[in-house]
Design a protein around this motif. Structure first.
Motif, PDB file in Angstrom:
ATOM      1  N   VAL A  11       0.837  -1.201   0.000  1.00 52.45           N
ATOM      2  CA  VAL A  11       0.000   0.000   0.000  1.00 52.45           C
ATOM      3  C   VAL A  11       0.872   1.251   0.000  1.00 52.45           C
ATOM      4  O   VAL A  11       1.802   1.371   0.797  1.00 52.45           O
ATOM      5  CB  VAL A  11      -0.963   0.006   1.204  1.00 52.45           C
ATOM      6  N   TYR A  12       0.538   2.173  -0.914  1.00 53.59           N
ATOM      7  CA  TYR A  12       1.277   3.418  -1.096  1.00 53.59           C
ATOM      8  C   TYR A  12       0.341   4.615  -0.933  1.00 53.59           C
ATOM      9  O   TYR A  12      -0.848   4.516  -1.254  1.00 53.59           O
ATOM     10  CB  TYR A  12       1.899   3.466  -2.493  1.00 53.59           C
ATOM     11  N   ALA A  13       0.891   5.742  -0.474  1.00 50.72           N
ATOM     12  CA  ALA A  13       0.116   6.977  -0.307  1.00 50.72           C
ATOM     13  C   ALA A  13       0.771   8.094  -1.111  1.00 50.72           C
ATOM     14  O   ALA A  13       1.999   8.194  -1.171  1.00 50.72           O
ATOM     15  CB  ALA A  13       0.048   7.365   1.162  1.00 50.72           C
ATOM     16  N   SER A  14      -0.050   8.943  -1.694  1.00 51.69           N
ATOM     17  CA  SER A  14       0.464  10.064  -2.491  1.00 51.69           C
ATOM     18  C   SER A  14       1.319  10.978  -1.617  1.00 51.69           C
ATOM     19  O   SER A  14       1.177  11.003  -0.394  1.00 51.69           O
ATOM     20  CB  SER A  14      -0.684  10.826  -3.149  1.00 51.69           C
ATOM     21  N   PRO A  15       2.223  11.726  -2.247  1.00 48.41           N
ATOM     22  CA  PRO A  15       3.169  12.567  -1.509  1.00 48.41           C
ATOM     23  C   PRO A  15       2.495  13.491  -0.491  1.00 48.41           C
ATOM     24  O   PRO A  15       1.510  14.152  -0.794  1.00 48.41           O
ATOM     25  CB  PRO A  15       3.851  13.378  -2.616  1.00 48.41           C
ATOM     26  N   GLY A  16       3.037  13.494   0.705  1.00 47.17           N
ATOM     27  CA  GLY A  16       2.558  14.362   1.769  1.00 47.17           C
ATOM     28  C   GLY A  16       1.468  13.772   2.635  1.00 47.17           C
ATOM     29  O   GLY A  16       1.207  14.266   3.734  1.00 47.17           O
ATOM     30  N   ALA A  17       0.801  12.720   2.188  1.00 45.67           N
ATOM     31  CA  ALA A  17      -0.329  12.164   2.938  1.00 45.67           C
ATOM     32  C   ALA A  17       0.093  11.568   4.272  1.00 45.67           C
ATOM     33  O   ALA A  17      -0.598  11.730   5.284  1.00 45.67           O
ATOM     34  CB  ALA A  17      -1.059  11.114   2.100  1.00 45.67           C
ATOM     35  N   VAL A  18       1.237  10.882   4.307  1.00 39.76           N
ATOM     36  CA  VAL A  18       1.686  10.250   5.553  1.00 39.76           C
ATOM     37  C   VAL A  18       2.044  11.301   6.590  1.00 39.76           C
ATOM     38  O   VAL A  18       1.589  11.238   7.735  1.00 39.76           O
ATOM     39  CB  VAL A  18       2.876   9.297   5.301  1.00 39.76           C
ATOM     40  N   SER A  19       2.839  12.293   6.216  1.00 35.18           N
ATOM     41  CA  SER A  19       3.224  13.313   7.202  1.00 35.18           C
ATOM     42  C   SER A  19       2.003  14.116   7.653  1.00 35.18           C
ATOM     43  O   SER A  19       1.895  14.486   8.816  1.00 35.18           O
ATOM     44  CB  SER A  19       4.316  14.237   6.650  1.00 35.18           C
ATOM     45  N   PHE A  20       1.049  14.353   6.743  1.00 32.63           N
ATOM     46  CA  PHE A  20      -0.191  15.036   7.126  1.00 32.63           C
ATOM     47  C   PHE A  20      -0.951  14.200   8.147  1.00 32.63           C
ATOM     48  O   PHE A  20      -1.420  14.711   9.166  1.00 32.63           O
ATOM     49  CB  PHE A  20      -1.062  15.288   5.891  1.00 32.63           C
ATOM     50  N   TYR A  21      -1.072  12.893   7.887  1.00 31.54           N
ATOM     51  CA  TYR A  21      -1.796  12.013   8.814  1.00 31.54           C
ATOM     52  C   TYR A  21      -1.099  11.967  10.175  1.00 31.54           C
ATOM     53  O   TYR A  21      -1.749  11.993  11.220  1.00 31.54           O
ATOM     54  CB  TYR A  21      -1.925  10.597   8.244  1.00 31.54           C
ATOM     55  N   GLN A  22       0.214  11.892  10.172  1.00 36.00           N
ATOM     56  CA  GLN A  22       0.959  11.842  11.434  1.00 36.00           C
ATOM     57  C   GLN A  22       0.663  13.058  12.302  1.00 36.00           C
ATOM     58  O   GLN A  22       0.561  12.947  13.515  1.00 36.00           O
ATOM     59  CB  GLN A  22       2.462  11.753  11.159  1.00 36.00           C
ATOM     60  N   LYS A  23       0.503  14.204  11.693  1.00 37.91           N
ATOM     61  CA  LYS A  23       0.246  15.449  12.438  1.00 37.91           C
ATOM     62  C   LYS A  23      -1.220  15.637  12.806  1.00 37.91           C
ATOM     63  O   LYS A  23      -1.543  16.187  13.851  1.00 37.91           O
ATOM     64  CB  LYS A  23       0.704  16.659  11.616  1.00 37.91           C
ATOM     65  N   ASN A  24      -2.136  15.205  11.919  1.00 37.60           N
ATOM     66  CA  ASN A  24      -3.560  15.523  12.076  1.00 37.60           C
ATOM     67  C   ASN A  24      -4.459  14.342  12.414  1.00 37.60           C
ATOM     68  O   ASN A  24      -5.618  14.519  12.740  1.00 37.60           O
ATOM     69  CB  ASN A  24      -4.070  16.186  10.795  1.00 37.60           C
ATOM     70  N   LYS A  25      -3.948  13.123  12.248  1.00 39.88           N
ATOM     71  CA  LYS A  25      -4.683  11.881  12.529  1.00 39.88           C
ATOM     72  C   LYS A  25      -5.887  11.668  11.613  1.00 39.88           C
ATOM     73  O   LYS A  25      -6.870  11.036  11.979  1.00 39.88           O
ATOM     74  CB  LYS A  25      -5.126  11.813  14.003  1.00 39.88           C
ATOM     75  N   TYR A  26      -5.819  12.219  10.402  1.00 41.33           N
ATOM     76  CA  TYR A  26      -6.778  11.914   9.350  1.00 41.33           C
ATOM     77  C   TYR A  26      -6.100  12.174   8.008  1.00 41.33           C
ATOM     78  O   TYR A  26      -5.097  12.875   7.939  1.00 41.33           O
ATOM     79  CB  TYR A  26      -8.081  12.710   9.482  1.00 41.33           C
ATOM     80  N   PHE A  27      -6.660  11.573   6.947  1.00 41.47           N
ATOM     81  CA  PHE A  27      -6.071  11.722   5.626  1.00 41.47           C
ATOM     82  C   PHE A  27      -6.516  13.040   4.993  1.00 41.47           C
ATOM     83  O   PHE A  27      -7.681  13.431   5.117  1.00 41.47           O
ATOM     84  CB  PHE A  27      -6.456  10.549   4.718  1.00 41.47           C
ATOM     85  N   PRO A  28      -5.605  13.707   4.285  1.00 39.80           N
ATOM     86  CA  PRO A  28      -5.960  14.985   3.672  1.00 39.80           C
ATOM     87  C   PRO A  28      -6.861  14.818   2.458  1.00 39.80           C
ATOM     88  O   PRO A  28      -6.777  13.819   1.735  1.00 39.80           O
ATOM     89  CB  PRO A  28      -4.606  15.570   3.262  1.00 39.80           C
ATOM     90  N   ASP A  29      -7.726  15.788   2.243  1.00 39.44           N
ATOM     91  CA  ASP A  29      -8.603  15.807   1.085  1.00 39.44           C
ATOM     92  C   ASP A  29      -7.766  15.720  -0.190  1.00 39.44           C
ATOM     93  O   ASP A  29      -6.786  16.441  -0.349  1.00 39.44           O
ATOM     94  CB  ASP A  29      -9.419  17.107   1.093  1.00 39.44           C
ATOM     95  N   GLY A  30      -8.132  14.805  -1.070  1.00 41.77           N
ATOM     96  CA  GLY A  30      -7.440  14.657  -2.346  1.00 41.77           C
ATOM     97  C   GLY A  30      -6.298  13.661  -2.350  1.00 41.77           C
ATOM     98  O   GLY A  30      -5.746  13.363  -3.410  1.00 41.77           O
ATOM     99  N   CYS A  31      -5.922  13.129  -1.177  1.00 43.33           N
ATOM    100  CA  CYS A  31      -4.819  12.162  -1.181  1.00 43.33           C
ATOM    101  C   CYS A  31      -5.272  10.870  -1.861  1.00 43.33           C
ATOM    102  O   CYS A  31      -6.455  10.561  -1.913  1.00 43.33           O
ATOM    103  CB  CYS A  31      -4.292  11.891   0.223  1.00 43.33           C
ATOM    104  N   ILE A  32      -4.314  10.143  -2.397  1.00 41.28           N
ATOM    105  CA  ILE A  32      -4.597   8.890  -3.105  1.00 41.28           C
ATOM    106  C   ILE A  32      -3.896   7.748  -2.387  1.00 41.28           C
ATOM    107  O   ILE A  32      -2.725   7.863  -2.034  1.00 41.28           O
ATOM    108  CB  ILE A  32      -4.091   8.947  -4.560  1.00 41.28           C
ATOM    109  N   LEU A  33      -4.620   6.663  -2.175  1.00 41.62           N
ATOM    110  CA  LEU A  33      -4.035   5.430  -1.642  1.00 41.62           C
ATOM    111  C   LEU A  33      -4.118   4.375  -2.741  1.00 41.62           C
ATOM    112  O   LEU A  33      -5.157   4.223  -3.388  1.00 41.62           O
ATOM    113  CB  LEU A  33      -4.799   4.943  -0.410  1.00 41.62           C
ATOM    114  N   VAL A  34      -3.023   3.678  -2.965  1.00 47.07           N
ATOM    115  CA  VAL A  34      -2.976   2.611  -3.970  1.00 47.07           C
ATOM    116  C   VAL A  34      -2.574   1.322  -3.274  1.00 47.07           C
ATOM    117  O   VAL A  34      -1.522   1.252  -2.638  1.00 47.07           O
ATOM    118  CB  VAL A  34      -1.955   2.928  -5.092  1.00 47.07           C
ATOM    119  N   LYS A  35      -3.424   0.305  -3.386  1.00 45.28           N
ATOM    120  CA  LYS A  35      -3.086  -1.029  -2.880  1.00 45.28           C
ATOM    121  C   LYS A  35      -2.766  -1.901  -4.081  1.00 45.28           C
ATOM    122  O   LYS A  35      -3.615  -2.155  -4.933  1.00 45.28           O
ATOM    123  CB  LYS A  35      -4.237  -1.639  -2.091  1.00 45.28           C
ATOM    124  N   GLU A  36      -1.512  -2.335  -4.145  1.00 45.81           N
ATOM    125  CA  GLU A  36      -1.014  -3.173  -5.234  1.00 45.81           C
ATOM    126  C   GLU A  36      -1.154  -4.636  -4.812  1.00 45.81           C
ATOM    127  O   GLU A  36      -0.592  -5.055  -3.801  1.00 45.81           O
ATOM    128  CB  GLU A  36       0.450  -2.816  -5.467  1.00 45.81           C
TER     129      GLU A  36
END
Length: 197
Positions: free
Chosen positions: A82-107
């Motif tokens: 599982v991959y997250a679009s750039p910035g989504a992980v650091s945003f989640y770490q700070k805010n405890k939710y995923f940012p609007d517009g982020c993309i998650l890809v499960k390969e």
């Protein structure tokens, strides 16, 4: 005076050429170096505002969230990366939710299992498809059956990155996410990187 006019004309031509060469970034072109609003890539600011999803071509260059091993009779029958679009992980770490517009890809990868010096080992082998989710905090596509409950949802078969086989997220996708509803439909406990700060 003729020199100043000539310089102004040259500057205008240079600026107009630079403006014409600017292209909108589409999800398949997003890299960690892509300029993002507040350092978080957004699907909705990429020119992809029609609700059509695809598998971004360079998702493996994005932040790696984690992997799931799917139990088989002897070894693992599948590995899901599982991959997250750039910035989504650091945003989640700070805010405890995923940012609007982020993309998650499960390969989805099938596996090859064999006995090695460490015992029975399964490793990723061939791609079987992808699940793509796009966070939509604003419910932008209420009439699109692939969007709802705060996300865009789609499954893509191997080799078909641009055409989903999903027709309705309620029928095709959300059932597998019901146990994770309290965490915005994502199994966040499976991604230790989200707990770091």
């Amino acid at each position: 005076m003729k020199v100043n006019f000539f310089l102004i004309v040259i500057l205008v031509l240079i600026l107009s050429a630079c403006t014409k060469n600017k292209e909108k970034v589409i999800p398949s072109e997003v890299t960690k170096e892509t300029k993002m609003t507040n350092e978080v890539y957004s699907y909705f600011e990429s020119g992809s505002n029609d609700g059509v999803m695809s598998v971004p071509e360079n998702y493996r260059e994005w932040d790696f969230l984690g992997a799931w091993a799917i139990d088989g009779d002897k070894g693992s029958k599948g590995i899901h990366n599982v991959y997250a679009s750039p910035g989504a992980v650091s945003f989640y770490q700070k805010n405890k939710y995923f940012p609007d517009g982020c993309i998650l890809v499960k390969e989805l990868m099938n596996t090859h299992t064999e006995y090695l010096s460490t015992g029975l080992v399964s490793r990723a082998n061939e791609n079987e498809g992808w699940f793509v989710m796009v966070k939509d905090a604003k419910n932008r596509f209420p009439d699109n059956p692939l969007w709802g409950d705060g996300w865009g949802w789609s499954f893509f078969e191997a080799g078909k990155m641009y055409k989903t086989v999903s027709t309705d997220y309620k029928a095709n996708c959300i059932a597998c996410h019901v146990p994770a509803e309290k965490d915005d439909w994502i199994y966040v406990d499976g991604y230790p990187v989200l707990k770091l700060e």
